[in-house]
Design an enzyme around this catalytic site. Structure first.
Site, PDB file in Angstrom:
ATOM      1  N   HIS A  95     117.457   3.174  21.283  1.00 43.23           N
ATOM      2  CA  HIS A  95     117.580   4.711  21.241  1.00 43.23           C
ATOM      3  C   HIS A  95     118.829   4.713  20.332  1.00 43.23           C
ATOM      4  O   HIS A  95     119.414   6.370  19.847  1.00 43.23           O
ATOM      5  CB  HIS A  95     117.904   5.440  22.881  1.00 43.23           C
ATOM      6  N   GLU A  99     121.788   6.782  14.864  1.00 46.91           N
ATOM      7  CA  GLU A  99     122.852   7.440  15.687  1.00 46.91           C
ATOM      8  C   GLU A  99     124.223   6.867  15.092  1.00 46.91           C
ATOM      9  O   GLU A  99     124.797   7.369  14.360  1.00 46.91           O
ATOM     10  CB  GLU A  99     123.216   8.404  17.574  1.00 46.91           C
ATOM     11  N   ASP A 100     124.600   5.980  15.378  1.00 46.65           N
ATOM     12  CA  ASP A 100     125.680   4.693  15.584  1.00 46.65           C
ATOM     13  C   ASP A 100     126.380   3.805  13.731  1.00 46.65           C
ATOM     14  O   ASP A 100     126.388   3.950  14.250  1.00 46.65           O
ATOM     15  CB  ASP A 100     126.045   4.885  16.693  1.00 46.65           C
TER      16      ASP A 100
END
Length: 767
Positions: A95, A99-100
C-alpha cells in the site's frame, strides 16, 4: 523496544537481528492466513512481501524500526482482525510502495494484475494528501476515498487497518501531531469503522485516542475498573449460575462471558450524564454466543435463549433491542435484553449466533465467509454505498461542508419506520418527515408539502420515532427552501436540498444578468464600470450581484448613466497598507508586552494562516497568565479551565485558541486544520479567574441552600456570580456559577457540596 534491543549490537548483528524480526513477522502473517478459510494463495502474498521488502529497504519509521514492519502489521490486521483474503493482504503489503518508492501503479499491474493494482492505486490516491496541510485537499481526498470505496470496499478496509497500526504506534509522534491524528481518527475513521461493522477496531481506535488525549483520566479509570473487577465477577457469577443450568438443559453449544465496557464509552457516559464512575451502573454486559444446531432456525434459537433467561429474571421491557429481523445498516444482528439480576443490578444480555458474532466483530468482511447462503445480508451496505454515490454525484462545493454532510450519517443510531404500504425504511435517529421524503425519492422530497404520521398531519420538521407509519404529502408548486436545511439530519436529504438551492440560485442569477445587460442595451459592460456597480451595491462577486438583481433585492436605475457618474474613490474602509501601518504602530507601543507577530490579513492570509504562524508549532506553547487574552484565548464552545486536557488552534487572528481535547468543535478542527494545531501547557493562575458552573441535585429540605453556601465558604473566600435553585416534588436541582483559578478549585468545591446531607449528585457543567 526495538531501540533498546538493538542499540548495543554491531552493524552486522543489528542487520541479522532485523532480518530475523522481519521474517518472523512475515511467517506470523502467513500463519494467520493459513488458519483462515480462504483459498491457499501463499505465492502471491510472498511475491508482494518480497517486492515491498526490497522497495522499502533502508527506510525506517519514526520509532526506529525498519519501515517494512508497518505494511506487515497492516497486512496482519487485514488478515487476522478483518478476515480478508490474499488480494487484500497483498494490497496491504504494497500500500505504500507506489507513494514512497520509484515503483508505479503500472508496475504493480504488470506483476500482480488489475485488481491488486486498482486497490493500491486507490490507497495511493487517498494517502498522499489525505488530511494534509491544505484544508480543501483534506476533504477532496476524503471524497476520493469514498469514490474509491464505492468501487471496491477493500480500499477503505485496508485504509482503516493502516490507521489502526498508526494509532498503535502513535507514541513516537510529537504531541501536536498526535492531536491531529487523534482528531482525524475520531472524526472520520472510527465512524467509518462503525458504519462498516468493525466493532472491535472502532472500539480500539476510540480507546487509543482517549489514551493519548486524556492519559491521566485513562489511567485512573483503568485502575478503577481493575479495582472493581472482584465485585463485578461476584455479580456475574450469581447471575450466571441459574442461566447456565437452563442453557445446559437446552442441549446447545454456547459460550457465555461478561464483557466490560471500554474505558472510552464509560468516560463518554460519565461526561454526557454528569455522573461519577461509581454511578455508571451498566459497566459490563453478558454476551451469549451459540453454535446453530443443524436444521434449526438461528433466529428461533435466539428467542429460545431469551425465553429461558426471562423465565429466571424479571425483564425490563423498554430495553429490548431486536436486531434479528432487521439488522443495523452495518450488518449487526443480535438480540439485546436487560434483566434485574439477583443482586439488584440491571444486567444487559446480548444473544448472538457464531455467525452474528463474527459479523459484529469483523463487520462486512465477515459476510463474505457466509455469502453463499446469505447474499441478502449485504443489501444494507449496498444501500449505504448507493447513498454515498448520490452524495458524490451532487457534491457540496464547500469541501468542509461536504465532509460534515457525509459525517452526519456515519455514526448515527437507527430507527425503523413504515411506508403506507407497510414497507420498512431505516433512518438515522432524529430523522424528520422531510428526511423520510428524500429517502423515498428526490422528487418527493423536493415537492414535499407536509406529512401524515400515524394518520395525523405533522410539519416537515417532525422527528420520527421507531414504528411510525409515514405518508408524504406533495405539491408541484412547492420547492426546497433554505430553512429546510434546518429540518434534515440525513446526508442524502441535505445534499439534495443544497443541490436544488444552487440550481435555483443559478436560475435567478441568470435572470438578473439578463436584466443588467438589458439596462446597458445588451452592450458589453466595461470592467471599470462593473467594478463601480459592485462597489455601489457593496457586492464582491458578479454572480452575487446577478442573484440580488434577479431576486429583486436591489433595484436597478432607469438609466445606466447613474453608474457612469460614480466617482472612483477609495472605499471608506482603510486600505490594506494603512491598516497594516496602524497595526505596526500599535505593536510598537506595546513592545514591552510579548505579543503575536502581526501580519496584514489579506484573503490569502486568512485562508492559509501557516504562511505566518504566531508560534512555533513544533514546540509546546506555554499558556502563561500574563499572555491571556493577548496571545491566547479560551474557546467559548467548551470553556476550558487551567488543569483541563487541552490543545491549541491558531485562528485567523494569529491567536492561540485553547480547546478541551474532548471538545466536539475541537475534534473537527484537529481533523480539518492539522497544520494549525499545537501542543500547549497550562501555567500557574493566581490573579485571573475563570467562570465555571457546578450543577447539583438532591432531596429538598428547609435551609439546604444556606448549608451548601456556608460549606463553600469554609476555609476560602469564594467569588460566586450567581445561584439558581429549583424544587419539584421534594427534589431540588441547582446550578452555581463561580469564579475559579483552575480545575482543582472546581473539584474542591464539588467535594464540599457532595458532603452536604441530602445532595445526591454534583458535577461541573458547561455554562
Amino acid at each position: 523496544m526495538y531501540i533498546l534491543q538493538f542499540s548495543t549490537m554491531s552493524d552486522e548483528e543489528r542487520q541479522a537481528a532485523e532480518e530475523k524480526m522481519i521474517n518472523d513477522e512475515f511467517q506470523a502473517l502467513l500463519n494467520d492466513y493459513l488458519n483462515s478459510n480462504h483459498r491457499r494463495k501463499v505465492d502471491i502474498i510472498t511475491k508482494a512481501f518480497n517486492l515491498a521488502n526490497e522497495a522499502h529497504k533502508g527506510a525506517r519509521r519514526r520509532s526506529g524500526e525498519p519501515y517494512i514492519m508497518h505494511p506487515l502489521a497492516v497486512a496482519r490486521i487485514v488478515s487476522r482482525e478483518m478476515g480478508l483474503g490474499s488480494t487484500s493482504i497483498s494490497a496491504a503489503l504494497l500500500h505504500d510502495v507506489v507513494e514512497d518508492t520509484d515503483y508505479t501503479v503500472e508496475d504493480i499491474r504488470m506483476m500482480f494484475g488489475d485488481k491488486i493494482a486498482q486497490i493500491v492505486d486507490g490507497l495511493t490516491k487517498i494517502s498522499s494528501g489525505m488530511f494534509g496541510d491544505n484544508v480543501s485537499a483534506q476533504a477532496e481526498n476524503f471524497r476520493k476515498l469514498l469514490l474509491t470505496m464505492s468501487e471496491d470496499i477493500r480500499v477503505i478496509l485496508i485504509k482503516i487497518a493502516d490507521r489502526l497500526h498508526n494509532m498503535r504506534t502513535l507514541s513516537s509522534m510529537a504531541p501536536a501531531k498526535q492531536f491531529k491524528i487523534t482528531g482525524e481518527t475520531l472524526y472520520i475513521y472510527a465512524p467509518l469503522a462503525h458504519r462498516l461493522g468493525l466493532f472491535a477496531i472502532k472500539t480500539e481506535l476510540e480507546e487509543l485516542c482517549f489514551k493519548y488525549e486524556h492519559p491521566d483520566i485513562y489511567a485512573e479509570l483503568t485502575r478503577k475498573i481493575e479495582e472493581t473487577a472482584p465485585e463485578r465477577n461476584k455479580i456475574y457469577e450469581h447471575f450466571a449460575e441459574p442461566v447456565i443450568k437452563a442453557l445446559d438443559k437446552m442441549d446447545i453449544q454456547y459460550e457465555m462471558r461478561a464483557r466490560v465496557k471500554s474505558v472510552y464509552s464509560i468516560w463518554k457516559k460519565m461526561e454526557a450524564k454528569g455522573i461519577s464512575f461509581e454511578e455508571v451502573y451498566d459497566l459490563f454486559a453478558v454476551r451469549i454466543i451459540f453454535e446453530v444446531t443443524p436444521g434449526m432456525d438461528e433466529k428461533k434459537q435466539c428467542w429460545d435463549i431469551y425465553s429461558a433467561i426471562t423465565d429466571i429474571y424479571k425483564l425490563r421491557p423498554d430495553r429490548i433491542r431486536d436486531w434479528l429481523s432487521h439488522p443495523k445498516s452495518n450488518g449487526y444482528q443480535a438480540l439485546h435484553l436487560t434483566v434485574m439480576g439477583p443482586d439488584g443490578k440491571w444486567i444487559e444480555i446480548q444473544i448472538r449466533s457464531r455467525r452474528m458474532d463474527d459479523i459484529a466483530e469483523k463487520g462486512f468482511a465477515a459476510h463474505w465467509k457466509y455469502k453463499e447462503n446469505r447474499v441478502e445480508e449485504d443489501s444494507e451496505l449496498d444501500k449505504w454505498i448507493r447513498t454515498i454515490q448520490e452524495i458524490l454525484a451532487n457534491p457540496n462545493p464547500n469541501a468542509i461542508d461536504f465532509l460534515d454532510t457525509v459525517k452526519m450519517n456515519l455514526f448515527s443510531s437507527e430507527i425503523f419506520v413504515f411506508t403506507p404500504k407497510g414497507e420498512i425504511i431505516t433512518l438515522p435517529q432524529d430523522a424528520t418527515a422531510l428526511d423520510f421524503a428524500y429517502r423515498i425519492h428526490t422528487r418527493i422530497g423536493d415537492h414535499c408539502l407536509g406529512a401524515k404520521v400515524n394518520h395525523t398531519l405533522v410539519p416537515l420538521s417532525y422527528k420520527l420515532k421507531s414504528g411510525d407509519q409515514v405518508e408524504i404529502l406533495t405539491s408541484q408548486t412547492v420547492n426546497p427552501q433554505p430553512e429546510w436545511l434546518n429540518f434534515v439530519t440525513t446526508a442524502k436529504a441535505r445534499t439534495k436540498i443544497e443541490a436544488s438551492l444552487r440550481r435555483q440560485k443559478r436560475r435567478i442569477a441568470e435572470k438578473g444578468k439578463v436584466m443588467l445587460e438589458e439596462l446597458f442595451n445588451n452592450e458589453p459592460i466595461d470592467n471599470n464600470v462593473m467594478t463601480k456597480i459592485l462597489n455601489y451595491y457593496k457586492v464582491e462577486k458578479r454572480e452575487d450581484l446577478y442573484y440580488l438583481i434577479g431576486n429583486n433585492e436591489v433595484v436597478l436605475p432607469e438609466s445606466p448613466d447613474r453608474f457612469y457618474k460614480i466617482k472612483e474613490t477609495l472605499p471608506k474602509s482603510e486600505n490594506l497598507f494603512m491598516k497594516y501601518m496602524k497595526q505596526a504602530m500599535s505593536a510598537m507601543k506595546k513592545s514591552s508586552v510579548e505579543t503575536s507577530p502581526i501580519v496584514p490579513q489579506s484573503d490569502s492570509n486568512k485562508k492559509n494562516i501557516s504562511s505566518s504562524p504566531a508560534v512555533d508549532t513544533k514546540e509546546v506553547y506555554e499558556l502563561k497568565e500574563e499572555r491571556f487574552k493577548k496571545n491566547f484565548i479560551v474557546a467559548p464552545c467548551c470553556k476550558p479551565l487551567p488543569g483541563d486536557d487541552v490543545f491549541g488552534y491558531i485562528n485567523d487572528r494569529n491567536e492561540v485558541e485553547v480547546h478541551k481535547r474532548s471538545c466536539e468543535t475541537g475534534i473537527k478542527l484537529k481533523s480539518n486544520f492539522g497544520d494549525r494545531i499545537i501542543a500547549v501547557r497550562w501555567g500557574d493562575y493566581h490573579q485571573y479567574s475563570f467562570l465555571a458552573s457546578i450543577a447539583f441535585t438532591g432531596i429538598d429540605r428547609i435551609g439546604i441552600l444556606n448549608t451548601i453556601l456556608s460549606k463553600l465558604s469554609e476555609d476560602v473566600v469564594v467569588n460566586i456570580q450567581s445561584v439558581n435553585v429549583s424544587s419539584n416534588d421534594g427534589i431540588f436541582e441547582g446550578v452555581i456559577n463561580v469564579h475559579v483559578h483552575s480545575v482543582e478549585d472546581v473539584n474542591l468545591l464539588c467535594s464540599k457540596i457532595a458532603k452536604v446531607d441530602g445532595v445526591s449528585t454534583v458535577h461541573r457543567s458547561l455554562i
